[in-house]
Enzyme design. Structure first.
Site, PDB file in Angstrom:
ATOM      1  N   CYS A 172     -11.727 -10.251  58.547  1.00 22.02           N
ATOM      2  CA  CYS A 172     -10.516  -9.733  57.923  1.00 22.02           C
ATOM      3  C   CYS A 172     -10.349 -10.464  56.595  1.00 22.02           C
ATOM      4  O   CYS A 172     -10.125 -11.678  56.577  1.00 22.02           O
ATOM      5  CB  CYS A 172      -9.346 -10.005  58.873  1.00 22.02           C
ATOM      6  SG  CYS A 172      -7.749  -9.514  58.254  1.00 22.02           S
ATOM      7  N   CYS A 197       6.915  -6.114  52.616  1.00 22.68           N
ATOM      8  CA  CYS A 197       7.195  -5.593  53.966  1.00 22.68           C
ATOM      9  C   CYS A 197       7.961  -6.667  54.753  1.00 22.68           C
ATOM     10  O   CYS A 197       7.542  -7.826  54.793  1.00 22.68           O
ATOM     11  CB  CYS A 197       5.894  -5.226  54.673  1.00 22.68           C
ATOM     12  SG  CYS A 197       4.955  -3.945  53.815  1.00 22.68           S
ATOM     13  N   CYS A 248      -2.483 -10.172  63.412  1.00 25.27           N
ATOM     14  CA  CYS A 248      -1.999  -9.236  62.391  1.00 25.27           C
ATOM     15  C   CYS A 248      -0.706  -9.697  61.748  1.00 25.27           C
ATOM     16  O   CYS A 248       0.264  -9.997  62.426  1.00 25.27           O
ATOM     17  CB  CYS A 248      -1.717  -7.886  63.012  1.00 25.27           C
ATOM     18  SG  CYS A 248      -3.142  -7.142  63.705  1.00 25.27           S
ATOM     19  N   GLU A 302      -6.674 -17.072  52.870  1.00 28.29           N
ATOM     20  CA  GLU A 302      -7.093 -17.117  54.269  1.00 28.29           C
ATOM     21  C   GLU A 302      -7.985 -15.926  54.622  1.00 28.29           C
ATOM     22  O   GLU A 302      -7.803 -14.826  54.126  1.00 28.29           O
ATOM     23  CB  GLU A 302      -5.857 -17.120  55.173  1.00 28.29           C
ATOM     24  CG  GLU A 302      -5.109 -18.438  55.083  1.00 28.29           C
ATOM     25  CD  GLU A 302      -3.873 -18.479  55.973  1.00 28.29           C
ATOM     26  OE1 GLU A 302      -3.702 -19.483  56.670  1.00 28.29           O
ATOM     27  OE2 GLU A 302      -3.086 -17.521  55.966  1.00 28.29           O
ATOM     28  N   CYS A 347       6.221  -8.938  57.547  1.00 34.03           N
ATOM     29  CA  CYS A 347       4.919  -9.549  57.255  1.00 34.03           C
ATOM     30  C   CYS A 347       5.074 -10.956  56.701  1.00 34.03           C
ATOM     31  O   CYS A 347       5.927 -11.209  55.852  1.00 34.03           O
ATOM     32  CB  CYS A 347       4.162  -8.673  56.265  1.00 34.03           C
ATOM     33  SG  CYS A 347       2.547  -9.324  55.813  1.00 34.03           S
ATOM     34  N   CYS A 363       1.348 -11.252  47.880  1.00 34.97           N
ATOM     35  CA  CYS A 363       1.453  -9.790  47.982  1.00 34.97           C
ATOM     36  C   CYS A 363       2.770  -9.347  47.364  1.00 34.97           C
ATOM     37  O   CYS A 363       3.770 -10.039  47.469  1.00 34.97           O
ATOM     38  CB  CYS A 363       1.387  -9.370  49.451  1.00 34.97           C
ATOM     39  SG  CYS A 363       1.316  -7.574  49.673  1.00 34.97           S
TER      40      CYS A 363
HETATM   41  N1  SAH Z   1      -1.250  -4.484  52.500  1.00 37.45           N
HETATM   42  C1  SAH Z   1      -2.098  -3.794  53.409  1.00 37.45           C
HETATM   43  C2  SAH Z   1      -3.065  -4.682  54.166  1.00 37.45           C
HETATM   44  C3  SAH Z   1      -2.581  -6.008  54.688  1.00 37.45           C
HETATM   45  S1  SAH Z   1      -1.651  -6.039  56.153  1.00 37.45           S
HETATM   46  C4  SAH Z   1      -1.262  -2.966  54.369  1.00 37.45           C
HETATM   47  O1  SAH Z   1      -0.057  -3.040  54.314  1.00 37.45           O
HETATM   48  O2  SAH Z   1      -1.820  -2.174  55.111  1.00 37.45           O
HETATM   49  C5  SAH Z   1      -2.667  -5.507  57.464  1.00 37.45           C
HETATM   50  C6  SAH Z   1      -1.896  -4.821  58.582  1.00 37.45           C
HETATM   51  O3  SAH Z   1      -1.077  -5.768  59.324  1.00 37.45           O
HETATM   52  C7  SAH Z   1      -0.931  -3.759  58.092  1.00 37.45           C
HETATM   53  O4  SAH Z   1      -0.991  -2.634  58.921  1.00 37.45           O
HETATM   54  C8  SAH Z   1       0.402  -4.437  58.209  1.00 37.45           C
HETATM   55  O5  SAH Z   1       1.468  -3.537  58.232  1.00 37.45           O
HETATM   56  C9  SAH Z   1       0.212  -5.213  59.503  1.00 37.45           C
HETATM   57  N2  SAH Z   1       1.204  -6.264  59.713  1.00 37.45           N
HETATM   58  C10 SAH Z   1       1.803  -7.036  58.796  1.00 37.45           C
HETATM   59  N3  SAH Z   1       2.667  -7.891  59.368  1.00 37.45           N
HETATM   60  C11 SAH Z   1       2.596  -7.660  60.695  1.00 37.45           C
HETATM   61  C12 SAH Z   1       3.230  -8.247  61.826  1.00 37.45           C
HETATM   62  N4  SAH Z   1       4.115  -9.239  61.681  1.00 37.45           N
HETATM   63  N5  SAH Z   1       2.910  -7.790  63.040  1.00 37.45           N
HETATM   64  C13 SAH Z   1       1.990  -6.810  63.184  1.00 37.45           C
HETATM   65  N6  SAH Z   1       1.358  -6.214  62.159  1.00 37.45           N
HETATM   66  C14 SAH Z   1       1.649  -6.635  60.922  1.00 37.45           C
END
Ligand code: SAH
Length: 343
Positions: free
Chosen positions: A104, A115, A332, A91, A118, A111
């Protein structure tokens, strides 16, 4: 398997042409056809001889993604599900701002970081994207929309610093004045905090912006949200960030997703101020986007504003990120790799 010609930097392409017994200036012509003219096939490269086009076709692919699905949000944000032509899909999200178009991009199919908040978590990691597949996300969107993109954020699916070489190569391709020519300052790389590769990035002499997903200034909480913190805890991460700033003179952007009753109270804000005081940085506050079966919920608007104001009143520049594309699951952390079978 034939290699995708979009994987090459201009210098590498010159080597390719020399090895084919061709003049290096041909490489510039081809690089321009790919990244400026954005052609779909070698036959459109009309200033090359038929013979040379055939030679290229025999040896290389010009990978053009197919759009499986395109969704448009009420706010104009668009999300694309691309067919990578090998049975996988990724995506990409296009956003329109006052200053221009921002995209983006995804860096991996799935991944590994895990986290908890996410949407990419819980789906199997398949592979990293090649440099050309990162670049193609930009080219395919430009082609589809007839626009020129001015900003790139590596904030789609995947951990860019876990696909280090291909991400760096993609940045060099995107940045090249004879290609897409997107300034490094208009490119942001976001990481969950892979410390050794933050040090590597500091040495690359690329003027891109580093975003660090911090989300908490407390090790216990951060480890709960982000398993990567067990390997590279906050003090180690912040030391790397300070060293990065020293080496590059560039401001770091910290991402902080606010989750209700988790990391959004005044105590958290105080700890954050202590942690970041005096650093050349900026804090991007993101109202967390709740995911299916996730335990985190969005902070109240009131808390988000209080949190921001506390940071700003105490010398840390903080802004609240506008949420775009939430109605099409393009905000995000909402991107989720979809299988072609799910169509
Ligand atoms: N792996 C990288 C880039 C991908 S995520 C990273 O962790 O930075 C891009 C951004 O979205 C990151 O800051 C991540 O923490 C944030 N993110 C992921 N899930 C989210 C959510 N459910 N709500 C808000 N931000 C989120």
């Amino acid at each position: 398997m034939k290699e995708n010609i979009k994987n090459f930097t201009l210098d590498e392409l010159k080597e390719v042409f020399i090895s084919l017994g061709e003049k290096p200036f041909r490489a510039e012509q081809v690089f321009k056809w790919i990244h400026v003219e954005n052609v779909d096939c070698f036959d459109e490269m009309t200033n090359l001889s038929l013979e040379l086009r055939e030679k290229l076709k025999e040896r290389y692919l010009l990978k053009r993604f197919k759009i499986i699905k395109k969704l448009e949000s009420k706010d104009g944000t668009k999300k694309y599900l691309f067919d990578l032509l090998d049975g996988n899909a990724i995506e990409t999200v296009l956003m329109e701002y006052k200053f221009g178009y921002s995209i983006c991009v995804s860096s991996q199919i799935g991944c590994k970081m895990g986290c908890k908040f996410c949407a990419s978590t819980g789906i199997p990691f398949i592979r990293s994207l090649e440099a050309g597949e990162i670049v193609e996300q930009i080219l395919a969107v430009q082609k589809e929309e007839g626009i020129k993109i001015s900003n790139i954020v590596f904030m789609g699916i995947g951990e860019p610093l876990d696909n280090y070489d291909n991400v760096i190569k993609a940045i060099r391709i995107i940045n090249h004045p004879k290609g897409l020519n997107i300034g490094a300052r208009h490119i942001s790389v976001s990481t969950s905090g892979l410390v050794p590769n933050i040090y590597r990035l500091a040495e690359e002499k690329i003027q891109c912006t580093l975003s660090v997903s911090l989300h908490s200034s407390n090790n216990e909480k951060r480890s709960e949200m982000m398993p990567v913190n067990k390997g590279y805890p906050i003090e180690v991460l912040i030391k790397a960030c300070k060293d990065y700033i020293k080496a590059t003179n560039r401001r770091i952007s910290f991402e902080y997703a606010l989750a209700k009753d988790n990391n959004d109270n005044l105590e958290d804000a105080k700890e954050l101020v202590k942690l970041l005081k005096g650093m050349l940085c900026h804090v991007n506050l993101i109202p967390i986007n709740p995911i299916e079966k996730g335990k985190y919920t969005k902070s109240t608007n009131d808390n988000i504003i209080k949190f921001r104001d506390y940071l700003n009143d105490n010398g840390i520049v903080a802004t609240i990120r506008r949420e775009l594309g939430s109605d099409i699951d393009a905000a995000c952390g909402q991107l989720r790799r979809q299988n072609l079978e799910e169509k």
